[in-house]
Scaffold this active site. Structure first.
Site, PDB file in Angstrom:
ATOM      1  N   LYS A 102       0.843  -1.203   0.000  1.00  9.72           N
ATOM      2  CA  LYS A 102       0.000   0.000   0.000  1.00  9.72           C
ATOM      3  C   LYS A 102       0.878   1.253   0.000  1.00  9.72           C
ATOM      4  O   LYS A 102       0.613   2.213  -0.733  1.00  9.72           O
ATOM      5  CB  LYS A 102      -0.923  -0.009   1.236  1.00  9.72           C
ATOM      6  CG  LYS A 102      -2.026  -1.048   1.128  1.00  9.72           C
ATOM      7  CD  LYS A 102      -2.754  -1.283   2.452  1.00  9.72           C
ATOM      8  CE  LYS A 102      -3.725  -2.449   2.304  1.00  9.72           C
ATOM      9  NZ  LYS A 102      -4.369  -2.853   3.559  1.00  9.72           N
ATOM     10  N   ASP A 116     -10.692   3.101   4.073  1.00  3.40           N
ATOM     11  CA  ASP A 116     -10.885   1.643   3.999  1.00  3.40           C
ATOM     12  C   ASP A 116     -12.372   1.300   3.846  1.00  3.40           C
ATOM     13  O   ASP A 116     -12.718   0.184   3.457  1.00  3.40           O
ATOM     14  CB  ASP A 116     -10.360   0.984   5.280  1.00  3.40           C
ATOM     15  CG  ASP A 116      -9.213   0.020   5.005  1.00  3.40           C
ATOM     16  OD1 ASP A 116      -8.964  -0.270   3.821  1.00  3.40           O
ATOM     17  OD2 ASP A 116      -8.579  -0.423   5.978  1.00  3.40           O
ATOM     18  N   GLN A 146      -4.491  -1.316   9.852  1.00  6.64           N
ATOM     19  CA  GLN A 146      -4.353  -2.648   9.255  1.00  6.64           C
ATOM     20  C   GLN A 146      -4.872  -3.726  10.216  1.00  6.64           C
ATOM     21  O   GLN A 146      -4.502  -3.766  11.378  1.00  6.64           O
ATOM     22  CB  GLN A 146      -2.870  -2.903   8.921  1.00  6.64           C
ATOM     23  CG  GLN A 146      -2.600  -4.217   8.223  1.00  6.64           C
ATOM     24  CD  GLN A 146      -3.184  -4.296   6.809  1.00  6.64           C
ATOM     25  OE1 GLN A 146      -3.144  -3.335   6.053  1.00  6.64           O
ATOM     26  NE2 GLN A 146      -3.740  -5.446   6.468  1.00  6.64           N
TER      27      GLN A 146
END
Ligand SMILES: NC(=O)c1ccc[n+]([C@@H]2O[C@H](COP(=O)([O-])OP(=O)(O)OC[C@H]3O[C@@H](n4cnc5c(N)ncnc54)[C@H](OP(=O)(O)O)[C@@H]3O)[C@@H](O)[C@H]2O)c1
Length: 302
Positions: free
Chosen positions: A52, A119, A96
């Site tokens: 990412k 997200d 995460q």
């Protein structure tokens, strides 16, 4: 021979389009900022976070990865996330998953400011997805939808069967694909571990999406001839013959299913790169909104 749905290539096309939007933002003195927080040492998470970070930098964004110790207290992690919320240079915040067991994932995700939830896991984002309103869309389900559209696969009136009902894949994907919209309008069935006679449903699927987390679980006898098969799974299977000691595979037995499918995603190189491209897309869109620039949410609409 089926058509390969190349997520790697499509993700590169999205990143190339985003570069132009990032340049436009830079002309206005804004650099899109992505803040990624990794707690602990989970090996797969480290790989995802690295990918990412690299992809964000490739399109010209400012990406920062905060690596926090596995033993961090909930209070300290909350304070860290609040600091990201309050940082005007940060347009997107990503925590995460999975988190170490002592940390409550749900309430920590809820803490991320809805306007920076790139997200798409915040209840506000998921509510907008369910209602078909604009807002951050969860990256993996959105990546699946965009990939299918990019390959001209219409979902209108099709039976989409999703195996898996997680909050990050199965449930939001069902909500995206059931909308009355050109790139949706499907009849959606969601299956899970409580589904009786799973193959009865999967064999009826025009489009079968596997998001189970079990290597090569979907076998050829579970798939209809000519189906479109999307494999979200990313599993490590022990393989002593390989230098790493493992190999990556999806939830679909690719070798056996590919000859039956009209189209199929590979693993790796299918849904995974799309997920990252959609994360970048959400972050650029967030920065544009913060800068007061009118823009389309869809990366291919520009
Ligand atoms: N490529 C990407 O970017 C990406 C992103 C996210 C996830 N993934 C991968 O996608 C997979 C799924 O991830 P996830 O986070 O959605 O997993 P998850 O939270 O573990 O959910 C798995 C789902 O599969 C269902 N399931 C498990 N065994 C089953 C069975 N025997 N029959 C029918 N359904 C079954 C579970 O049912 P219950 O609800 O009844 O337990 C659950 O709904 C994993 O391999 C993950 O690594 C990839």
């Amino acid at each position: 021979m089926s058509q390969l749905l190349d997520g790697k290539k499509t993700a590169q096309e999205i990143r190339d389009l985003l570069k132009g939007r990032v340049a436009r933002l830079k002309d206005k003195g804004v650099v899109p900022g992505l803040s990624v927080t990794l707690v602990g040492e989970d090996p797969a998470s480290k790989v995802y976070v690295g990918a990412k970070d690299a992809a964000a930098k490739e399109v010209g964004m400012h990406a920062t990865t905060h690596r926090l110790p596995a033993g961090i207290s909930e209070a300290d992690l909350r304070a860290h996330l609040i600091a990201q919320n309050n940082d005007a240079a940060v347009h997107g915040i990503l925590l995460q998953l999975p988190l170490p067991k002592h940390l409550p994932e749900e309430s920590l995700l809820d803490l991320i400011a809805a306007e920076k939830d790139v997200d798409g896991f915040h209840p506000v984002s998921l509510g907008n997805v369910m209602l078909g309103r604009p807002g951050f869309k969860p990256c993996t389900p959105w990546g699946v939808q965009v990939l299918l559209r990019r390959y001209g696969i219409s979902l209108k009136g099709k039976h989409v069967v999703i195996v898996g009902r997680s909050n990050i894949v199965g449930k939001p994907l069902a909500n995206l694909l059931v909308q009355k919209a050109d790139d949706a309008d499907a009849t959606v069935t969601v299956c899970h571990s409580g589904t009786k006679d799973l193959a009865r449903y999967t064999r009826d699927a025009d489009v079968l999406v596997a998001a189970i987390g079990r290597g090569e679980f979907i076998t050829a006898d579970m798939v209809k001839d000519g189906a479109v098969v999307v494999d979200v799974g990313m599993n490590r299977v022990d393989d002593a013959a390989l230098p790493k000691g493992y190999r990556l595979c999806g939830d679909v037995d690719f070798k056996a299913v590919e000859p039956k499918a009209a189209s199929i995603t590979p693993v790796p190189g299918g849904v995974g790169p799309m997920t990252i491209a959609m994360l970048l897309s959400n972050t650029v869109w967030s920065a544009e909104r913060a800068a007061g620039i009118e823009s389309a949410q869809d990366p291919f609409a520009n």
